[in-house]
Scaffold this motif. Structure first.
Motif: not given
Length: 438
Positions: A389-401
């Motif tokens: 299990x996990x509790x937290x925040x999630x964000x779909x985003x093209x990663x920083x390159x």
């Protein structure tokens, strides 16, 4: 939701019994026979007195019965590191200096850590071979320690050594300099850093002997075949001499080494040797470090009791929770970059098998409604592919390159700094209160 897992790397060995570890490495394991050494006999030719056979000290027996336990064995060989047969195993590890006992890692506590003037690290576990399962467990355990240390920097190692010894300063260097006065600090630090990055350690299992076929040992080494470690199983036979003195007869029962291998292609044989120079960082590692450096630059958590971690080249950044068990890693905050999504996020994770941490995590799950009132409606709860299990925040985003652009990179950094501090500084005080009640 899918989360990243770290890649493991490892190393191989040399001897009479040869076993393949896969396409990229070969393992050779050598085991000596049980009767390689006979009894120890004291002879006094000048006094012309009868010879006397020394009595071996039984391991595992009570001290009142003349025996010795694991902790006593560890303390004895920690206080006298010259007894360890490191030179016979690998000359590069000669002249070990005892550094600390019970070094805390997220994988557990290392019984004893040594390092020599060349910056070569030695991890030792002292165990009695009660049964085959115990033997397999301790080998797997020390391999886990080695894997964990590959994610450490010199600063990480120095910090944990200082905590263990309750001493400030560059204790690691200072202890070795007592043996070698002309040791150059910058060269020593660089060497230790290289060993950590490559996973280049000597791993010692020290006990009262092991009588197990080589095929049962190789299974554990196999999955770590990217690390450049050497593993040795050492029997420390102890005998009582006159005046309650102890005679130590160490011998290496089994060991691994790196061997050369050959690749045959188009009729051309090419010899491949181990490269002593560290491999250059990958594009991902460079960008990971760039991202976490920006996130941690000047960062101080609103909960000032939480220690800001060091910058890492890994995709995941870990922040431990004090008093949560398992060396303060029973509960752990993490920020992560997941490229297959692509996505990023931060969460609270719980280590399996740490009972108090698991109970607290279950209680948090039941409080999700009130937690969202404090942290925001985008706070999530999910189960990762491994069933954890996990509790937290999630964000779909093209990663920083670099190809994504600096604006996207900056936005990602701002998002991570904000949500990591929000998650850590809100939950950590609650966790501490819960831990005190248990």
């Amino acid at each position: 939701m899918v989360e990243p897992t770290g890649d493991t790397q490892a190393k191989a060995p040399n001897s009479n019994e040869h076993m393949s570890i896969g396409s990229s490495a070969e393992l050779e394991f050598e085991m000596t026979s049980d009767d390689a050494y006979g009894d120890l006999v004291r002879i006094s030719p000048l006094a012309k007195t009868p010879s006397e056979t020394l009595h071996r000290i039984p391991f595992g027996a009570r001290s009142s019965a003349g025996g010795i336990d694991e902790e006593t064995l560890r303390d004895l060989l920690f206080d006298h590191p010259n007894v360890l047969p490191t030179r016979a195993i690998d000359a590069a590890y000669a002249h070990p200096v005892a550094i600390c006992k019970e070094l805390s890692t997220s994988a557990g506590f290392v019984d004893a850590v040594y390092v020599n003037p060349l910056g070569k690290l030695i991890l030792a576990e002292f165990k009695l071979w009660r049964n085959p399962q115990a033997r397999r467990e301790v080998i797997g355990q020390i391999l886990d320690y080695a894997k964990e240390l590959t994610s450490w920097s010199y600063e990480d190692l120095q910090r944990e050594v200082s905590r263990s010894l309750d001493r400030s300063g560059n204790v690691l260097f200072e202890l070795v300099r007592e043996l070698k006065a002309d040791l150059v600090e910058s060269e020593f630090v660089d060497s230790v850093s290289r060993q950590l990055t490559r996973g280049e350690f000597l791993l010692l299992i020290v006990g009262d002997g092991i009588r197990e076929g080589v095929e049962n040992i190789v299974d554990f080494v196999q999955k770590y075949s990217g690390l450049h470690f050497s593993l040795a199983i050492v029997e420390a036979a102890l005998y009582r001499d006159i005046d309650d003195r102890i005679v130590v007869q160490p011998r290496c029962l089994a060991r691994t080494e790196v061997v050369q291998r050959f690749v045959v292609e188009s009729g051309i044989k090419e010899e491949i040797n181990e490269d002593d120079s560290p491999e250059p960082a990958s594009e991902y590692e460079v960008e990971n470090r760039r991202f976490w450096s920006a996130v941690l630059d000047g960062l101080a958590f609103s909960d000032v009791t939480v220690e800001v971690p060091n910058v890492t080249s890994d995709a995941t950044l870990f922040i431990k929770v004090r008093n949560s068990g398992w060396g303060d890693w029973g509960l752990t905050f993490s920020g992560y970059l997941y490229r297959n999504g692509p996505s990023m996020g931060c969460n609270l994770v719980c280590r399996k098998g740490v009972e108090q941490a698991e109970r607290i995590f279950e209680a948090l799950q039941d409080e999700m409604e009130s937690l969202r009132a404090d942290l925001g409606e985008d706070l999530g709860y999910w189960i990762n592919p491994a069933g954890r299990p996990r509790i937290g925040f999630y964000r779909r985003q093209q990663l920083p390159f670099p190809s994504v652009g600096e604006e996207s990179f900056d936005n990602a950094v701002i998002w991570m700094r904000k949500h990591l501090d929000l998650l850590v500084s809100t939950l950590h005080p609650r966790l501490q209160k819960s831990l005190r009640r248990i």
